[in-house]
Design a protein around this motif. Sequence first.
Motif, PDB file in Angstrom:
ATOM      1  N   LYS A   1      50.194 -78.795 -74.714  1.00  0.00           N
ATOM      2  CA  LYS A   1      49.611 -79.803 -75.612  1.00  0.00           C
ATOM      3  C   LYS A   1      50.036 -81.205 -75.188  1.00  0.00           C
ATOM      4  O   LYS A   1      49.223 -82.134 -75.195  1.00  0.00           O
ATOM      5  CB  LYS A   1      50.041 -79.548 -77.057  1.00  0.00           C
ATOM      6  N   ARG A   2      51.291 -81.355 -74.840  1.00  0.00           N
ATOM      7  CA  ARG A   2      51.785 -82.679 -74.445  1.00  0.00           C
ATOM      8  C   ARG A   2      51.151 -83.146 -73.137  1.00  0.00           C
ATOM      9  O   ARG A   2      50.714 -84.282 -73.042  1.00  0.00           O
ATOM     10  CB  ARG A   2      53.313 -82.670 -74.337  1.00  0.00           C
ATOM     11  N   ILE A   3      51.100 -82.285 -72.142  1.00  0.00           N
ATOM     12  CA  ILE A   3      50.551 -82.748 -70.867  1.00  0.00           C
ATOM     13  C   ILE A   3      49.034 -82.957 -70.953  1.00  0.00           C
ATOM     14  O   ILE A   3      48.485 -83.755 -70.188  1.00  0.00           O
ATOM     15  CB  ILE A   3      50.939 -81.848 -69.676  1.00  0.00           C
ATOM     16  N   ALA A   4      48.385 -82.311 -71.899  1.00  0.00           N
ATOM     17  CA  ALA A   4      46.938 -82.513 -72.081  1.00  0.00           C
ATOM     18  C   ALA A   4      46.610 -83.907 -72.602  1.00  0.00           C
ATOM     19  O   ALA A   4      45.467 -84.344 -72.525  1.00  0.00           O
ATOM     20  CB  ALA A   4      46.374 -81.456 -73.024  1.00  0.00           C
ATOM     21  N   THR A   5      47.610 -84.624 -73.116  1.00  0.00           N
ATOM     22  CA  THR A   5      47.365 -85.976 -73.637  1.00  0.00           C
ATOM     23  C   THR A   5      47.318 -87.030 -72.535  1.00  0.00           C
ATOM     24  O   THR A   5      46.998 -88.186 -72.820  1.00  0.00           O
ATOM     25  CB  THR A   5      48.438 -86.387 -74.673  1.00  0.00           C
ATOM     26  N   ASN A   6      47.628 -86.663 -71.302  1.00  0.00           N
ATOM     27  CA  ASN A   6      47.638 -87.634 -70.205  1.00  0.00           C
ATOM     28  C   ASN A   6      46.243 -88.227 -69.996  1.00  0.00           C
ATOM     29  O   ASN A   6      45.318 -87.506 -69.641  1.00  0.00           O
ATOM     30  CB  ASN A   6      48.115 -86.983 -68.909  1.00  0.00           C
ATOM     31  N   PRO A   7      46.092 -89.547 -70.158  1.00  0.00           N
ATOM     32  CA  PRO A   7      44.785 -90.166 -69.962  1.00  0.00           C
ATOM     33  C   PRO A   7      44.592 -90.776 -68.563  1.00  0.00           C
ATOM     34  O   PRO A   7      43.547 -91.350 -68.288  1.00  0.00           O
ATOM     35  CB  PRO A   7      44.799 -91.279 -71.008  1.00  0.00           C
ATOM     36  N   PHE A   8      45.595 -90.650 -67.698  1.00  0.00           N
ATOM     37  CA  PHE A   8      45.573 -91.363 -66.425  1.00  0.00           C
ATOM     38  C   PHE A   8      45.219 -90.440 -65.259  1.00  0.00           C
ATOM     39  O   PHE A   8      45.403 -89.224 -65.333  1.00  0.00           O
ATOM     40  CB  PHE A   8      46.934 -92.028 -66.172  1.00  0.00           C
ATOM     41  N   PRO A   9      44.765 -91.031 -64.137  1.00  0.00           N
ATOM     42  CA  PRO A   9      44.439 -90.218 -62.964  1.00  0.00           C
ATOM     43  C   PRO A   9      45.699 -89.585 -62.372  1.00  0.00           C
ATOM     44  O   PRO A   9      46.778 -90.167 -62.424  1.00  0.00           O
ATOM     45  CB  PRO A   9      43.816 -91.218 -61.989  1.00  0.00           C
ATOM     46  N   THR A  10      45.529 -88.400 -61.808  1.00  0.00           N
ATOM     47  CA  THR A  10      46.671 -87.672 -61.253  1.00  0.00           C
ATOM     48  C   THR A  10      46.641 -87.628 -59.724  1.00  0.00           C
ATOM     49  O   THR A  10      47.455 -86.959 -59.110  1.00  0.00           O
ATOM     50  CB  THR A  10      46.707 -86.230 -61.803  1.00  0.00           C
ATOM     51  N   GLY A  11      45.734 -88.375 -59.111  1.00  0.00           N
ATOM     52  CA  GLY A  11      45.584 -88.361 -57.659  1.00  0.00           C
ATOM     53  C   GLY A  11      46.783 -88.891 -56.899  1.00  0.00           C
ATOM     54  O   GLY A  11      47.026 -88.500 -55.762  1.00  0.00           O
ATOM     55  N   LEU A  12      47.543 -89.798 -57.487  1.00  0.00           N
ATOM     56  CA  LEU A  12      48.787 -90.304 -56.897  1.00  0.00           C
ATOM     57  C   LEU A  12      49.921 -89.919 -57.845  1.00  0.00           C
ATOM     58  O   LEU A  12      50.381 -90.716 -58.665  1.00  0.00           O
ATOM     59  CB  LEU A  12      48.727 -91.817 -56.699  1.00  0.00           C
ATOM     60  N   PRO A  13      50.374 -88.659 -57.761  1.00  0.00           N
ATOM     61  CA  PRO A  13      51.267 -88.104 -58.782  1.00  0.00           C
ATOM     62  C   PRO A  13      52.612 -88.791 -58.936  1.00  0.00           C
ATOM     63  O   PRO A  13      53.219 -88.714 -59.996  1.00  0.00           O
ATOM     64  CB  PRO A  13      51.440 -86.653 -58.363  1.00  0.00           C
ATOM     65  N   LYS A  14      53.077 -89.509 -57.916  1.00  0.00           N
ATOM     66  CA  LYS A  14      54.370 -90.180 -58.044  1.00  0.00           C
ATOM     67  C   LYS A  14      54.254 -91.494 -58.807  1.00  0.00           C
ATOM     68  O   LYS A  14      55.250 -92.111 -59.142  1.00  0.00           O
ATOM     69  CB  LYS A  14      54.992 -90.408 -56.671  1.00  0.00           C
ATOM     70  N   THR A  15      53.026 -91.918 -59.102  1.00  0.00           N
ATOM     71  CA  THR A  15      52.835 -93.148 -59.872  1.00  0.00           C
ATOM     72  C   THR A  15      52.596 -92.860 -61.347  1.00  0.00           C
ATOM     73  O   THR A  15      52.406 -93.784 -62.130  1.00  0.00           O
ATOM     74  CB  THR A  15      51.644 -93.965 -59.324  1.00  0.00           C
ATOM     75  N   LEU A  16      52.612 -91.603 -61.727  1.00  0.00           N
ATOM     76  CA  LEU A  16      52.376 -91.200 -63.109  1.00  0.00           C
ATOM     77  C   LEU A  16      53.586 -90.435 -63.624  1.00  0.00           C
ATOM     78  O   LEU A  16      54.000 -89.436 -63.024  1.00  0.00           O
ATOM     79  CB  LEU A  16      51.125 -90.318 -63.192  1.00  0.00           C
ATOM     80  N   HIS A  17      54.143 -90.926 -64.729  1.00  0.00           N
ATOM     81  CA  HIS A  17      55.331 -90.305 -65.318  1.00  0.00           C
ATOM     82  C   HIS A  17      55.107 -90.015 -66.792  1.00  0.00           C
ATOM     83  O   HIS A  17      54.566 -90.845 -67.520  1.00  0.00           O
ATOM     84  CB  HIS A  17      56.560 -91.216 -65.162  1.00  0.00           C
ATOM     85  N   GLY A  18      55.554 -88.843 -67.202  1.00  0.00           N
ATOM     86  CA  GLY A  18      55.607 -88.495 -68.612  1.00  0.00           C
ATOM     87  C   GLY A  18      57.049 -88.603 -69.071  1.00  0.00           C
ATOM     88  O   GLY A  18      57.946 -88.010 -68.458  1.00  0.00           O
ATOM     89  N   TYR A  19      57.271 -89.380 -70.116  1.00  0.00           N
ATOM     90  CA  TYR A  19      58.606 -89.515 -70.711  1.00  0.00           C
ATOM     91  C   TYR A  19      58.623 -88.616 -71.942  1.00  0.00           C
ATOM     92  O   TYR A  19      58.004 -88.927 -72.960  1.00  0.00           O
ATOM     93  CB  TYR A  19      58.877 -90.959 -71.127  1.00  0.00           C
ATOM     94  N   PHE A  20      59.329 -87.504 -71.855  1.00  0.00           N
ATOM     95  CA  PHE A  20      59.360 -86.530 -72.936  1.00  0.00           C
ATOM     96  C   PHE A  20      60.462 -86.907 -73.923  1.00  0.00           C
ATOM     97  O   PHE A  20      61.556 -87.310 -73.543  1.00  0.00           O
ATOM     98  CB  PHE A  20      59.566 -85.128 -72.359  1.00  0.00           C
ATOM     99  N   HIS A  21      60.137 -86.765 -75.210  1.00  0.00           N
ATOM    100  CA  HIS A  21      61.050 -87.164 -76.284  1.00  0.00           C
ATOM    101  C   HIS A  21      60.734 -86.317 -77.510  1.00  0.00           C
ATOM    102  O   HIS A  21      59.964 -85.362 -77.430  1.00  0.00           O
ATOM    103  CB  HIS A  21      60.904 -88.663 -76.572  1.00  0.00           C
TER     104      HIS A  21
END
Length: 192
Positions: A80-100
């Motif tokens: 459920k949490r990762i499904a909320t990602n609205p950003f492109p995943t093509g450059l995966p090191k530029t996208l971070h999820g901060y879990f809390h």
Amino acid sequence: MSAQILLLRGINVGGHGKLPMADLRAMLDDLGAGGAKTHLQSGNAVCPTPINPGDLADRIEAVHGFRRDIIALTAEDWRKRIATNPFPTGLPKTLHGYFHDDAAIDTAPMEAPRDPTEALSSHPGVLWLHTPNGFGTSKLASKIERLAGEPMTARNWNTIAAITTLIDNLGLHQILCQPRDIPAQNAYILRK
């Protein structure tokens, strides 16, 4: 069977919080996790059988002399949490999820240090940061936890995808489609 994802905060970062993953797996097995799998050296574990994160934090402190926050999630809550990602995943090191914990974080205090190319998206349990010009050069990335006002642990999209693969490889994705009796508590954070 109820899967559990454990995200340990501040493990093997900058020479601090040293915890070999073989030690983590052994501790998890001793606590009844039953064949837990880890990814990288940064405290990511997928357990086929849930454990009490407080017991793990106690064990790490007793054996290694430090205590860290642990975020424990069910496989369902992870998805459920990762499904909320609205950003492109093509450059995966530029996208971070901060879990809390489960409250959505107010991003207003993060606007001043945010580069115009960067984007934030806050959801219950996860704050997404997209840094197209690089995470390591982001002024916001270095201040985000302080500005959020609560403990968080960041994972880049590569790591998030790898954890999801661990869940799938353990066959745990099937629990999402089967009726089960799990505790009402889907996720919590164990604080120091």
